[in-house]
Scaffold this active site. Structure first.
Site, PDB file in Angstrom:
ATOM      1  N   SER A 123      59.501 -13.416 -78.833  1.00  8.41           N
ATOM      2  CA  SER A 123      58.863 -12.577 -77.817  1.00  8.41           C
ATOM      3  C   SER A 123      59.924 -12.094 -76.843  1.00  8.41           C
ATOM      4  O   SER A 123      60.928 -12.789 -76.620  1.00  8.41           O
ATOM      5  CB  SER A 123      57.795 -13.373 -77.051  1.00  8.41           C
ATOM      6  OG  SER A 123      57.361 -12.674 -75.890  1.00  8.41           O
ATOM      7  N   TYR A 132      54.969 -20.996 -72.780  1.00  9.75           N
ATOM      8  CA  TYR A 132      54.977 -20.016 -73.859  1.00  9.75           C
ATOM      9  C   TYR A 132      56.333 -19.312 -73.947  1.00  9.75           C
ATOM     10  O   TYR A 132      56.942 -19.234 -75.014  1.00  9.75           O
ATOM     11  CB  TYR A 132      53.863 -18.989 -73.659  1.00  9.75           C
ATOM     12  CG  TYR A 132      53.870 -17.898 -74.708  1.00  9.75           C
ATOM     13  CD1 TYR A 132      53.275 -18.115 -75.952  1.00  9.75           C
ATOM     14  CD2 TYR A 132      54.479 -16.670 -74.470  1.00  9.75           C
ATOM     15  CE1 TYR A 132      53.292 -17.125 -76.933  1.00  9.75           C
ATOM     16  CE2 TYR A 132      54.496 -15.679 -75.436  1.00  9.75           C
ATOM     17  CZ  TYR A 132      53.907 -15.914 -76.662  1.00  9.75           C
ATOM     18  OH  TYR A 132      53.935 -14.933 -77.628  1.00  9.75           O
TER      19      TYR A 132
END
Length: 267
Positions: free
Chosen positions: A141, A154
């Site tokens: 990400s 995350y």
């Protein structure tokens, strides 16, 4: 770079990016092994892809937060010499901020995003290295590069996966396999709803379609990229970032404390 057309094993394959990868890779001629918790959704996808493309599609129902299920997929990667591509896609995000989740929720995201991703990526690397061919696609990400923006566990898990990708890529260059880390920005998938977030709260110009993301990532794979950031228009920014990081390398471990940390140094 030419990715061998063998079997692609995709985790998190029932929906979102995993399902799009399954569609695109089937259309490229790859047989598929789909891995996720939702067997019914995968069977529907498998039937559609078999009918449309004629490829073989195997479905494995597995919960990758569970040790035994991770072990089963590791063994498939090791034993099945037809597997030439591993898409390490399964992941989750948390509902709420860094300080708003329980210990059990933190353990679950770490089990999936870090432990399972690492074990499976390393298993694929060992298998592909022994065979001298193959490719690993790790779905990270852009938050790996921007930890301040959202929930830190995350983003930390995606930074871990980016670091792992760099290390595996170095191994792969010596042993005949390729590793690509894909860094999506905000992408329209089911992960948002599952984590209680509204993706439409973001400006529309920030949200990429999942199909566009995967198409760009596959183009990056074809080009032999080790890091692909589909939203980033100025590749020079990534190259500058990477060069600055590498330039620090020789200075990060020294016998002597840096002068700025010695007693009497001016802050």
């Amino acid at each position: 770079m030419t990715t061998p057309t063998g079997t692609a094993l995709i985790t998190g394959a029932s929906t979102g990016l995993g399902a799009v990868y399954a569609d695109r890779l089937a259309k490229r001629g790859h047989d598929l092994i789909l891995v996720a918790r939702n067997g019914a959704q995968m069977e529907d996808l498998a039937a559609k892809l078999r009918a449309e493309t004629g490829v073989s599609v195997d479905v494995i129902v597995a919960d990758l937060t569970k040790n035994g299920d991770v072990t089963r997929i590791e063994q498939r990667l090791i034993d099945d010499a037809n597997i030439t591509l591993f898409v390490n896609n399964a992941g989750m995000s948390l509902n709420g901020g860094t300080l708003e989740n329980s210990a059990a929720e933190i353990e679950t995201i770490i089990a999936l995003n870090i432990t399972a991703a690492a074990r499976l990526g390393i298993a694929a690397g060992k298998a592909f290295g022994a065979r001298g061919k193959g490719a690993i696609v790790n779905i990270a990400s852009v938050l790996a590069l921007a930890p301040e923006m959202f929930e830190g566990v995350y983003s930390g898990s995606k930074a871990f996966l980016l670091n792992l990708s760099h290390a595996l890529a170095a191994n792969g260059r010596e042993r005949g396999f390729h590793v690509q880390a894909v860094l999506p920005g905000a992408t329209r998938t089911e992960i948002w709803e599952r984590s209680g977030k509204d993706i439409d709260a973001f400006p529309a110009e920030m949200i990429m379609d999942a199909g566009d993301l995967v198409d760009a990532a596959l183009l990056g794979l074809d080009r032999g990229e080790e890091v692909t950031i589909p939203p980033l228009a100025d590749e020079g920014q990534w190259k500058d970032y990477l060069a600055a990081r590498l330039a620090m390398g020789p200075n990060l471990s020294r016998r002597d404390v840096a002068p700025r940390y010695r007693a009497g140094a001016v802050a």
